[in-house]
Structures are given as structure tokens and as C-alpha cells.
Design a protein around this motif. Structure first.
Motif, PDB file in Angstrom:
ATOM      1  N   GLY A 285       1.023  10.582   9.927  1.00  0.00           N
ATOM      2  CA  GLY A 285       1.277  11.928  10.261  1.00  0.00           C
ATOM      3  C   GLY A 285       2.371  12.385  10.957  1.00  0.00           C
ATOM      4  N   VAL A 286       2.583  11.294  11.778  1.00  0.00           N
ATOM      5  CA  VAL A 286       3.651  11.698  13.069  1.00  0.00           C
ATOM      6  C   VAL A 286       4.834  10.505  12.987  1.00  0.00           C
ATOM      7  CG1 VAL A 286       1.931  12.864  14.287  1.00  0.00           C
ATOM      8  CG2 VAL A 286       2.272  10.401  14.475  1.00  0.00           C
ATOM      9  N   ALA A 287       4.466   9.693  12.044  1.00  0.00           N
ATOM     10  CA  ALA A 287       5.760   8.720  12.035  1.00  0.00           C
ATOM     11  C   ALA A 287       5.969   7.873  10.534  1.00  0.00           C
ATOM     12  CB  ALA A 287       5.371   7.532  13.002  1.00  0.00           C
ATOM     13  N   PRO A 288       7.101   7.377  10.268  1.00  0.00           N
ATOM     14  CA  PRO A 288       6.977   6.652   8.951  1.00  0.00           C
ATOM     15  C   PRO A 288       5.914   5.531   9.043  1.00  0.00           C
ATOM     16  CG  PRO A 288       9.157   6.751  10.056  1.00  0.00           C
ATOM     17  CD  PRO A 288       8.326   7.370  11.139  1.00  0.00           C
ATOM     18  N   ALA A 289       5.032   5.238   8.085  1.00  0.00           N
ATOM     19  CA  ALA A 289       4.278   4.109   8.006  1.00  0.00           C
ATOM     20  C   ALA A 289       4.089   3.561   6.818  1.00  0.00           C
ATOM     21  CB  ALA A 289       3.034   4.688   8.636  1.00  0.00           C
ATOM     22  N   ALA A 290       3.475   2.394   6.549  1.00  0.00           N
ATOM     23  CA  ALA A 290       2.885   1.682   5.537  1.00  0.00           C
ATOM     24  C   ALA A 290       1.741   0.658   6.052  1.00  0.00           C
ATOM     25  CB  ALA A 290       4.238   1.044   4.655  1.00  0.00           C
ATOM     26  N   MET A 291       1.357   0.219   4.788  1.00  0.00           N
ATOM     27  CA  MET A 291       0.388  -0.866   5.029  1.00  0.00           C
ATOM     28  C   MET A 291       0.472  -2.150   4.291  1.00  0.00           C
ATOM     29  SD  MET A 291      -3.382   1.063   5.763  1.00  0.00           S
ATOM     30  CE  MET A 291      -4.219  -0.472   6.446  1.00  0.00           C
ATOM     31  N   ILE A 292      -0.117  -3.143   4.610  1.00  0.00           N
ATOM     32  CA  ILE A 292       0.154  -4.491   3.965  1.00  0.00           C
ATOM     33  C   ILE A 292      -1.516  -4.960   3.623  1.00  0.00           C
ATOM     34  CG2 ILE A 292       0.985  -6.867   3.887  1.00  0.00           C
ATOM     35  CD1 ILE A 292       2.985  -5.721   6.095  1.00  0.00           C
ATOM     36  N   PHE A 293      -1.767  -5.028   2.573  1.00  0.00           N
ATOM     37  CA  PHE A 293      -3.037  -5.591   2.136  1.00  0.00           C
ATOM     38  C   PHE A 293      -2.870  -6.822   2.018  1.00  0.00           C
ATOM     39  CE2 PHE A 293      -5.716  -1.449   0.884  1.00  0.00           C
ATOM     40  CZ  PHE A 293      -5.677  -1.343   2.244  1.00  0.00           C
ATOM     41  N   ILE A 294      -3.989  -7.978   2.267  1.00  0.00           N
ATOM     42  CA  ILE A 294      -4.063  -9.292   1.634  1.00  0.00           C
ATOM     43  C   ILE A 294      -5.562  -9.103   1.243  1.00  0.00           C
ATOM     44  CG2 ILE A 294      -2.560 -10.513   3.570  1.00  0.00           C
ATOM     45  CD1 ILE A 294      -5.454 -11.287   4.548  1.00  0.00           C
ATOM     46  N   PRO A 295      -5.971 -10.130   0.284  1.00  0.00           N
ATOM     47  CA  PRO A 295      -7.167 -10.225  -0.434  1.00  0.00           C
ATOM     48  C   PRO A 295      -8.165 -10.640   0.658  1.00  0.00           C
ATOM     49  CG  PRO A 295      -5.446 -11.699  -1.708  1.00  0.00           C
ATOM     50  CD  PRO A 295      -4.904 -11.013  -0.498  1.00  0.00           C
ATOM     51  N   CYS A 296      -9.521 -10.174   0.504  1.00  0.00           N
ATOM     52  CA  CYS A 296     -10.633 -10.806   1.244  1.00  0.00           C
ATOM     53  C   CYS A 296     -11.632 -11.067   0.107  1.00  0.00           C
ATOM     54  CB  CYS A 296     -11.152  -9.793   2.194  1.00  0.00           C
ATOM     55  SG  CYS A 296     -11.800  -8.221   1.407  1.00  0.00           S
TER      56      CYS A 296
ATOM     57  N   VAL B  42       0.818  -1.047   0.136  1.00  0.00           N
ATOM     58  CA  VAL B  42      -0.190   0.078  -0.155  1.00  0.00           C
ATOM     59  C   VAL B  42       1.085   1.324  -0.165  1.00  0.00           C
ATOM     60  CG1 VAL B  42      -1.977   1.003   1.124  1.00  0.00           C
ATOM     61  CG2 VAL B  42      -1.686  -1.311   1.464  1.00  0.00           C
ATOM     62  N   ILE B  43       0.881   1.996  -1.139  1.00  0.00           N
ATOM     63  CA  ILE B  43       1.795   3.242  -1.248  1.00  0.00           C
ATOM     64  C   ILE B  43       0.836   4.367  -0.590  1.00  0.00           C
ATOM     65  CG2 ILE B  43       2.874   2.351  -3.090  1.00  0.00           C
ATOM     66  CD1 ILE B  43       1.451   3.996  -5.050  1.00  0.00           C
TER      67      ILE B  43
ATOM     68  N   ASP C  51       5.394   6.362   3.924  1.00  0.00           N
ATOM     69  CA  ASP C  51       6.878   6.592   3.805  1.00  0.00           C
ATOM     70  C   ASP C  51       7.518   5.639   2.839  1.00  0.00           C
ATOM     71  OD1 ASP C  51       9.372   7.560   5.466  1.00  0.00           O
ATOM     72  OD2 ASP C  51       9.553   5.319   5.613  1.00  0.00           O
ATOM     73  N   ALA C  52       8.552   5.988   2.219  1.00  0.00           N
ATOM     74  CA  ALA C  52       9.185   5.134   1.147  1.00  0.00           C
ATOM     75  C   ALA C  52       9.807   4.298   1.660  1.00  0.00           C
ATOM     76  CB  ALA C  52      10.119   6.195   0.413  1.00  0.00           C
ATOM     77  N   ALA C  53      10.554   4.378   2.714  1.00  0.00           N
ATOM     78  CA  ALA C  53      11.427   3.212   3.462  1.00  0.00           C
ATOM     79  C   ALA C  53      10.456   2.342   4.044  1.00  0.00           C
ATOM     80  CB  ALA C  53      12.282   3.804   4.447  1.00  0.00           C
ATOM     81  N   CYS C  54       9.495   2.577   4.717  1.00  0.00           N
ATOM     82  CA  CYS C  54       8.376   1.479   4.937  1.00  0.00           C
ATOM     83  C   CYS C  54       7.768   0.814   3.797  1.00  0.00           C
ATOM     84  CB  CYS C  54       7.509   2.287   5.894  1.00  0.00           C
ATOM     85  SG  CYS C  54       7.981   2.838   7.627  1.00  0.00           S
ATOM     86  N   VAL C  55       7.530   1.387   2.953  1.00  0.00           N
ATOM     87  CA  VAL C  55       6.998   1.051   1.825  1.00  0.00           C
ATOM     88  C   VAL C  55       8.026  -0.454   1.022  1.00  0.00           C
ATOM     89  CG1 VAL C  55       5.909   1.008  -0.966  1.00  0.00           C
ATOM     90  CG2 VAL C  55       5.373   2.457   1.314  1.00  0.00           C
TER      91      VAL C  55
END
Ligand code: ZN
Length: 419
Positions: free
Chosen positions: A369-380, A211-212, A335-339
């Protein structure tokens, strides 16, 4: 432990599945979903169960004043901010087993896996459960992460009331989760694993969504004012029909979003017609508009187009329109590094993956907004969520959790083996 051994490290898929099913038994509904509305007794039971599990895994548990729960696994370097995995435990009134719960329990499974392998990390590892992500009982949505990130004040959040007049603050105290740990403590990196809640991964046959970012959102209330009149005696050319004008605007909202393909979204999901009587020409209609777009410029074009359409409808339909903005979430770029850590985790585990933009809001958007972040999606299954029939496959849940494990390890610093 060597680096190559770490990349082969695997979570325990059966244990993750069992925890998901055990938690889903709390607030279980007849159709296989869950009803754990925030700050109810069912929410308390779910929280209590997860806190028990956190403690059994050796995590040090703290609760902040908005009821966010954190379980901390110490790092070798106590001066570093933690690498955090999190999501939410509350559900919609007719919700599913995986929305939110997966992100929390995947974080717990990462901790259990590190414990079993005897791996210490440089930075501490934390698992977070954010309060009231769903927003169905108390608005605003994503309340716990929003207060954490300073999107609104703690006092504002605690003073919100439900339909019975009960406040967030009073309900937190009642269920024993009005904590005193500091709010908004630093985070070194944040990862949230979540079901996609859309059909793209399933349709494209990918196991992991990298998730970008998330679509920005602008929500409006539109009021169209015409004139109530008798449906019989009033000639067609003399009417000021608010519902006819509103219907044209519903079509315009759709057209505006289609013009912003592929990521633009436009939805009218709520409408009130007055007087709502079959033989009266409607004099007033109120409806909602939900616009989403990955760029602020796109959101602005959508709003301008809506206002232009209102102007046309006013002239042609002899009505007045009022457009009020009620919600704005800026587009989010993770965040690019987290992604990159998520992408590397998917590659290391050999999972097919796709870059994706989240259409829904998530706690990760506030945290970003306050920390480097990223998400991982899985199919549902069929992209369905916020529904009791929401479903996800054990192998996809495990795949996302393995990606989470490796992304967290890469950000928590070189691992050491327990003596
Ligand atoms: Zn969710």
C-alpha cells in the motif's frame, strides 16, 4: 564485478539452513515446530538472536515504536530509499520453523552473500522483521506492517490487549522492543520470501511461486435467531430452529465460493450454538464467514449472495438473521516491476516457476500500500503451515533465497565492487 558474475552469485544454502535451525531452537516444540508467540519471552529471545546476527553482518539496527526491527546495509547513494527484504519472527502457538522466519533469514543471507562477495549496491539494503504478523495473541493480524503502512494508528495498535489484559505497548516495553526510530520510513522496493502455505507449487512441481497478488478478504459475523423450545413436544412444522437455518447457510457459503472458481474461497470456521443442549431446539446461532477473492467485484457478489441466502432461510426457516462485516482486506496486486524482478531472478537461476495468487494475508500486502512490493513463494510439504509439522526442503529454501538475492540486486541498482 561484472553483470555476468553477479547473475552467477549464489547464496550459501548451508548457512541459511543453519540459521533457520538455530532460530527454530528458540521456542522449539516436541513435534519439531516452534512456539514464539508475539511479545513473549520466546519472541524476545528470537529477536535478540536475529539482532545479534544483523550486527555481526554489519547491519545498522533500528527499532520503531511498534517494535518492527530493521537492519540497514548502506548503499553508495544514501539519498535512495532502501530495497527491503522482510517477514516476521513470531509464530502461531503451534507453529512451524519456516513461516515468517524464512523471509527474515533469507534477507539476512542475501546481506551475508553481498558481504562475502564485496558487492556494494547503489540503494541501501534493509532486512525487516515485522511485529505480530500472526495475530493469535493480539489482534489485528499483521500489526507491525499495518501500523507502518498507516492502515491503523500506532496508538490503536499499542492499546490492544491480550486475554490477560496485557497491552501491546506494555509488552513491547517489557521485552525491550519499544523503539524510537521513525515509523513508516520510505521503501524503494520490498520483497518477501515465504513458504506457500498451500499445495499448488508442490502439486505442479514448481520451485518458485511468482506471487502477483493476494486475495481480498471479507469476514462476516452472522447471527441466526429462532426460538428455544423443547425437543419433544414441539412439532417439526412449528419450529424456529436457528441451527437448522445456520446449517443451510454453511452449505450456501460453500456453494457461493464454488461459483467463484478457481480463486473464490468461502469458509465457516467458527460456530456457537445456544443454549447448546441436546434436548432443546437451538434458539440462537452465531457463526463466522470468511470470503476471499482476487477482485473486489467478486467479493461484492459473494456478499450479495450471502445476504440473498439469508433472506431465503429467514422465510423458509422462520428465523431472523443478522450479517455484520468485521474485516475487510482489499485484493492486492503487487507492483509490476517488482514481480518482473522476481520472474527474472527465477529465470536467471534456472528454477521452474509459476505465477500464483496468495490466499493468505502477509506483511507484504500492507507494505504494497505504501511501496512497490512483491513476494516469492517456495513449496512447503503437503501445503501445511500453522502446524508443528510444517516442513520445507533445503533446496527450495535456497532457490527462493537466490531469487530474492537477484530481485533485490536488480532493484538496488548497478552493483559496484568494494575497493
Ligand atoms: Zn507468515
Amino acid at each position: 564485478m561484472t553483470v555476468s558474475a553477479e547473475t552467477e552469485l549464489q547464496i550459501d544454502a548451508a548457512r541459511l539452513w543453519k540459521s533457520l535451525m538455530d532460530l527454530a531452537a528458540i521456542g522449539a516444540t516436541p513435534l519439531g515446530g516452534v512456539r514464539r508467540i508475539t511479545l513473549t519471552d520466546a519472541d524476545r529471545q528470537g529477536r535478540d538472536r536475529v539482532v545479534e546476527w544483523f550486527k555481526a553482518a554489519g547491519l545498522e539496527v533500528r527499532v520503531d515504536p511498534i517494535g518492527n526491527i530493521f537492519g540497514r546495509r548502506a548503499g553508495l547513494d544514501a539519498s535512495r530509499p532502501p530495497v527491503v527484504a522482510g517477514s516476521h519472527l513470531d509464530s502461531q502457538p503451534s507453529g512451524g520453523k519456516f513461516d515468517g522466519a524464512y523471509g527474515v533469514l533469507a534477507g539476512l543471507e542475501v546481506v551475508r552473500t553481498l558481504n562475502d562477495a564485496g558487492i556494494r549496491t547503489q540503494a541501501p539494503i534493509e532486512v525487516a522483521a515485522w511485529t505480530n504478523e500472526e495475530g493469535s495473541r493480539f489482534t489485528p493480524v499483521m500489526m507491525g506492517s499495518g501500523a507502518f503502512a498507516g492502515a491503523f494508528s500506532l496508538e490503536h495498535a499499542l492499546s490492544r490487549t491480550d486475554i490477560d489484559g496485557k497491552s501491546v505497548g506494555a509488552e513491547l516495553a517489557r521485552i525491550g522492543y519499544a523503539g524510537s526510530a521513525p515509523l513508516g520510513t520510505p521503501i524503494g522496493a520490498y520483497f518477501e520470501a515465504h513458504i506457500e502455505q498451500g499445495p499448488i507449487l508442490e502439486e505442479t512441481g514448481n520451485a518458485i511461486g511468482i506471487v502477483i497478488g493476494a486475495l481480498g478478504q471479507r469476514w462476516f459475523d452472522v447471527t441466526v435467531t429462532g426460538m428455544n423450545a423443547h425437543a419433544g413436544p414441539t412439532p417439526m412444522n412449528l419450529r424456529q430452529d436457528a441451527l437448522l437455518a445456520a446449517s443451510r447457510l454453511v452449505g450456501e457459503v460453500n456453494r457461493i465460493a464454488l461459483a467463484q472458481a478457481p480463486h473464490g474461497r468461502g469458509t465457516v470456521g467458527f460456530m456457537q450454538v445456544a443454549p447448546n443442549s441436546r434436548n432443546v431446539i437451538p434458539g440462537e446461532v452465531r457463526f463466522s464467514v470468511d470470503f476471499r477473492h482476487p477482485e473486489d467485484a467478486g467479493l461484492r457478489v459473494m456478499e450479495e449472495s450471502l445476504r440473498e441466502a439469508c433472506g431465503r432461510v429467514e422465510r423458509e426457516g422462520r428465523v431472523k438473521t443478522l450479517v455484520e462485516e468485521v474485516v475487510y482486506f482489499p485484493p492486492c496486486r503487487f507492483d509490476a516491476a517488482c514481480v518482473a524482478a522476481v520472474r527474472a531472478g527465477a529465470q536467471a537461476a534456472g528454477h521452474s516457476s509459476l505465477e500464483i495468487v496468495s490466499g493468505a494475508g502477509h506483511d507484504a500486502v500492507y507494505v504494497a500500500g505504501v511501496a512497490p512490493a512483491a513476494m516469492i513463494f517456495i513449496p512447503c510439504k503437503d501445503g501445511i503451515s500453522h502446524n508443528e509439522i510444517e516442513d520445507a526442503k533445503p533446496e527450495h529454501l535456497a532457490a527462493g533465497c537466490n531469487v530474492l538475492l537477484h530481485a533485490m540486486l536488480s532493484r538496488a541498482g548497478p552493483a559496484g565492487h568494494e575497493a
